[in-house]
Design a protein around this motif. Structure first.
Motif, PDB file in Angstrom:
ATOM      1  N   GLU A 110      48.974 -19.801  24.859  1.00  0.00           N
ATOM      2  CA  GLU A 110      48.080 -18.661  25.052  1.00  0.00           C
ATOM      3  C   GLU A 110      48.774 -17.326  24.753  1.00  0.00           C
ATOM      4  O   GLU A 110      48.131 -16.389  24.271  1.00  0.00           O
ATOM      5  N   ALA A 126      48.541 -16.974  21.112  1.00  0.00           N
ATOM      6  CA  ALA A 126      47.154 -16.643  20.769  1.00  0.00           C
ATOM      7  C   ALA A 126      46.898 -15.155  20.973  1.00  0.00           C
ATOM      8  O   ALA A 126      46.244 -14.508  20.140  1.00  0.00           O
ATOM      9  N   ALA A 127      47.428 -14.587  22.045  1.00  0.00           N
ATOM     10  CA  ALA A 127      47.261 -13.159  22.315  1.00  0.00           C
ATOM     11  C   ALA A 127      47.938 -12.318  21.229  1.00  0.00           C
ATOM     12  O   ALA A 127      47.394 -11.286  20.814  1.00  0.00           O
ATOM     13  N   ARG A 158      45.654 -12.534  18.179  1.00  0.00           N
ATOM     14  CA  ARG A 158      44.448 -11.732  18.396  1.00  0.00           C
ATOM     15  C   ARG A 158      44.742 -10.248  18.180  1.00  0.00           C
ATOM     16  O   ARG A 158      43.973  -9.528  17.529  1.00  0.00           O
ATOM     17  N   ALA A 159      45.856  -9.789  18.745  1.00  0.00           N
ATOM     18  CA  ALA A 159      46.230  -8.379  18.603  1.00  0.00           C
ATOM     19  C   ALA A 159      46.538  -8.036  17.149  1.00  0.00           C
ATOM     20  O   ALA A 159      46.151  -6.970  16.660  1.00  0.00           O
ATOM     21  N   ILE A 179      45.387  -9.546  14.420  1.00  0.00           N
ATOM     22  CA  ILE A 179      44.154  -9.593  13.635  1.00  0.00           C
ATOM     23  C   ILE A 179      43.301  -8.371  13.949  1.00  0.00           C
ATOM     24  O   ILE A 179      42.691  -7.785  13.060  1.00  0.00           O
ATOM     25  N   PRO A 216      40.320  -6.142  16.334  1.00  0.00           N
ATOM     26  CA  PRO A 216      38.892  -6.368  16.583  1.00  0.00           C
ATOM     27  C   PRO A 216      38.114  -6.377  15.264  1.00  0.00           C
ATOM     28  O   PRO A 216      38.185  -5.441  14.483  1.00  0.00           O
ATOM     29  N   LEU A 271      34.904 -12.047  13.444  1.00  0.00           N
ATOM     30  CA  LEU A 271      35.912 -13.003  13.920  1.00  0.00           C
ATOM     31  C   LEU A 271      35.374 -13.906  15.028  1.00  0.00           C
ATOM     32  O   LEU A 271      34.780 -13.435  15.987  1.00  0.00           O
ATOM     33  N   ARG A 272      35.596 -15.200  14.855  1.00  0.00           N
ATOM     34  CA  ARG A 272      35.261 -16.191  15.882  1.00  0.00           C
ATOM     35  C   ARG A 272      36.473 -17.080  16.095  1.00  0.00           C
ATOM     36  O   ARG A 272      37.304 -17.241  15.193  1.00  0.00           O
ATOM     37  N   GLU A 273      36.552 -17.667  17.259  1.00  0.00           N
ATOM     38  CA  GLU A 273      37.643 -18.586  17.579  1.00  0.00           C
ATOM     39  C   GLU A 273      37.047 -19.934  17.966  1.00  0.00           C
ATOM     40  O   GLU A 273      36.008 -19.990  18.607  1.00  0.00           O
ATOM     41  N   PHE A 323      41.018 -19.248  13.960  1.00  0.00           N
ATOM     42  CA  PHE A 323      40.338 -17.973  13.822  1.00  0.00           C
ATOM     43  C   PHE A 323      39.498 -18.052  12.555  1.00  0.00           C
ATOM     44  O   PHE A 323      40.013 -18.354  11.473  1.00  0.00           O
TER      45      PHE A 323
END
Length: 110
Positions: free
Chosen positions: A5, A8-9, A12-13, A15, A17, A21-23, A32
């Motif tokens: 995780e 993953a964070a 996410r950061a 990439i 907002p 985007l979907r996960e 992603f």
């Protein structure tokens, strides 16, 4: 084994907002998606693979730690994989995300 995780964070950061985007969980990791197209997959074994497309594959493989993505013994053209050390290299991670986003932006939405 599940994906990390914390990694993953970081992804996410990196990439950022994006409304497209979907996960989703895929290949034992976290995928992603750009409008339904696989863009980046965080692997359950650490690291990630990126869908950069055949034209950008050589450029991505020239980056430190880059390897051809192999699945079930077959090289996956247009996909490159990197170990977990990539997630600590912000510049290289941004480059790969940019390459993957540029490729998937040219694909039709699913």
């Amino acid at each position: 084994m599940a994906y990390n995780e914390q990694e993953a964070a970081i992804l996410r950061a990196a990439i950022g907002p994006r409304d497209w985007l979907r996960e989703t969980r895929m290949f034992g990791g976290l995928c992603f998606l750009d409008r339904g197209n696989m863009m980046v997959v965080l692997r359950d074994t650490g690291g990630a693979f990126f869908r950069v497309g055949p034209e950008a594959e050589a450029r991505a493989l020239a980056l430190p730690g880059g390897e051809v993505m192999v699945m079930r013994g077959k090289a996956m053209r247009g996909f490159v994989t990197f170990g977990p050390e990539l997630l600590t290299n912000e510049a290289q991670l941004a480059t790969l995300i940019g390459m993957a986003a540029a490729f998937t932006a040219g694909l039709p939405a699913k």
